[in-house]
Scaffold this motif. Structure first.
Motif, PDB file in Angstrom:
ATOM      1  N   LEU A   7      17.639   6.651  -4.431  1.00 22.63           N
ATOM      2  CA  LEU A   7      17.450   7.337  -3.156  1.00 22.63           C
ATOM      3  C   LEU A   7      16.779   6.350  -2.211  1.00 22.63           C
ATOM      4  CD1 LEU A   7      16.708   9.459  -5.654  1.00 22.63           C
ATOM      5  CD2 LEU A   7      16.824  11.016  -3.736  1.00 22.63           C
ATOM      6  N   SER A   8      17.370   6.137  -1.039  1.00 26.00           N
ATOM      7  CA  SER A   8      16.852   5.164  -0.071  1.00 26.00           C
ATOM      8  C   SER A   8      16.484   5.862   1.232  1.00 26.00           C
ATOM      9  CB  SER A   8      17.910   4.096   0.234  1.00 26.00           C
ATOM     10  OG  SER A   8      18.333   3.470  -0.941  1.00 26.00           O
ATOM     11  N   MET A  60      10.001   3.639  -9.367  1.00 28.49           N
ATOM     12  CA  MET A  60      10.843   4.137 -10.447  1.00 28.49           C
ATOM     13  C   MET A  60      10.232   5.417 -10.998  1.00 28.49           C
ATOM     14  SD  MET A  60      13.083   1.712 -10.365  1.00 28.49           S
ATOM     15  CE  MET A  60      14.115   2.287 -11.707  1.00 28.49           C
ATOM     16  N   ILE A  61      11.089   6.380 -11.350  1.00 22.53           N
ATOM     17  CA  ILE A  61      10.631   7.629 -11.953  1.00 22.53           C
ATOM     18  C   ILE A  61      11.428   7.837 -13.231  1.00 22.53           C
ATOM     19  CG2 ILE A  61      10.410  10.124 -11.675  1.00 22.53           C
ATOM     20  CD1 ILE A  61      10.289   9.645  -8.658  1.00 22.53           C
ATOM     21  N   PHE A  94      13.342   5.373  -6.050  1.00 23.32           N
ATOM     22  CA  PHE A  94      13.130   5.612  -4.629  1.00 23.32           C
ATOM     23  C   PHE A  94      12.977   4.255  -3.984  1.00 23.32           C
ATOM     24  CE2 PHE A  94      11.588   9.976  -5.557  1.00 23.32           C
ATOM     25  CZ  PHE A  94      12.345  10.653  -4.618  1.00 23.32           C
ATOM     26  N   GLU A  95      13.905   3.887  -3.137  1.00 19.01           N
ATOM     27  CA  GLU A  95      13.857   2.620  -2.425  1.00 19.01           C
ATOM     28  C   GLU A  95      13.286   2.891  -1.039  1.00 19.01           C
ATOM     29  OE1 GLU A  95      17.707   0.707  -1.507  1.00 19.01           O
ATOM     30  OE2 GLU A  95      17.010  -0.770  -2.965  1.00 19.01           O
ATOM     31  N   ILE A  96      12.080   2.385  -0.783  1.00 19.39           N
ATOM     32  CA  ILE A  96      11.434   2.562   0.512  1.00 19.39           C
ATOM     33  C   ILE A  96      11.764   1.308   1.319  1.00 19.39           C
ATOM     34  CG2 ILE A  96       9.288   3.031   1.722  1.00 19.39           C
ATOM     35  CD1 ILE A  96       8.189   4.009  -1.042  1.00 19.39           C
ATOM     36  N   ASP A 140       0.834  -1.205   0.000  1.00 17.66           N
ATOM     37  CA  ASP A 140       0.000   0.000   0.000  1.00 17.66           C
ATOM     38  C   ASP A 140       0.867   1.253   0.000  1.00 17.66           C
ATOM     39  OD1 ASP A 140      -2.277  -1.539  -0.002  1.00 17.66           O
ATOM     40  OD2 ASP A 140      -2.642  -1.359   2.159  1.00 17.66           O
ATOM     41  N   ILE A 141       1.988   1.207   0.722  1.00 14.91           N
ATOM     42  CA  ILE A 141       2.878   2.375   0.792  1.00 14.91           C
ATOM     43  C   ILE A 141       3.459   2.690  -0.579  1.00 14.91           C
ATOM     44  CG2 ILE A 141       5.098   3.177   1.709  1.00 14.91           C
ATOM     45  CD1 ILE A 141       4.292   1.829   4.367  1.00 14.91           C
ATOM     46  N   VAL A 142       3.895   1.658  -1.309  1.00 19.06           N
ATOM     47  CA  VAL A 142       4.433   1.874  -2.652  1.00 19.06           C
ATOM     48  C   VAL A 142       3.333   2.391  -3.579  1.00 19.06           C
ATOM     49  CG1 VAL A 142       5.430   0.742  -4.680  1.00 19.06           C
ATOM     50  CG2 VAL A 142       6.332   0.226  -2.405  1.00 19.06           C
TER      51      VAL A 142
END
Length: 96
Positions: A53-54, A36-37, A27-29, A3-5
């Motif tokens: 970015l982590s 991915m952007i 962006f690595e959560i 859900d967060i992703v």
């Protein structure tokens, strides 16, 4: 996809207003997955990128909501950047 992703993808696409990004960023959560952007916007995914970015979910959410300054998070070690720092800075301006 967690859900967060899923909510991160939606929030990033809204922030970018349909515009893409000139490069490939990830962006690595931590503990949740990756976003991915690229020129098409944000999507769930986990592949090689020009810059990664982590951060933990709380820091990432704070950055998206404008409560956490990305530069401040980087300086305090809450946000880690691996790869092209120029693209990381460019991404920061796209998202603010």
């Amino acid at each position: 996809m967690t859900d967060i992703v899923a909510s991160a993808v939606a929030a990033l696409n809204e922030k970018m207003g349909g515009a893409g990004f000139d490069g490939l960023a990830k962006f690595e959560i931590i503990g949740e997955g990756a976003v991915m952007i690229d020129e098409d916007g944000a999507r769930a995914g986990d592949e090689e990128a020009d810059v990664t970015l982590s951060a933990d979910a709380e820091t990432f959410q704070g950055i998206l909501e404008g409560d956490v300054n990305p530069t401040g998070a980087f300086m305090t070690g809450k946000l880690k950047v691996d790869g092209d720092m120029g693209l990381a800075m460019k991404l920061g301006t796209v998202l603010s």
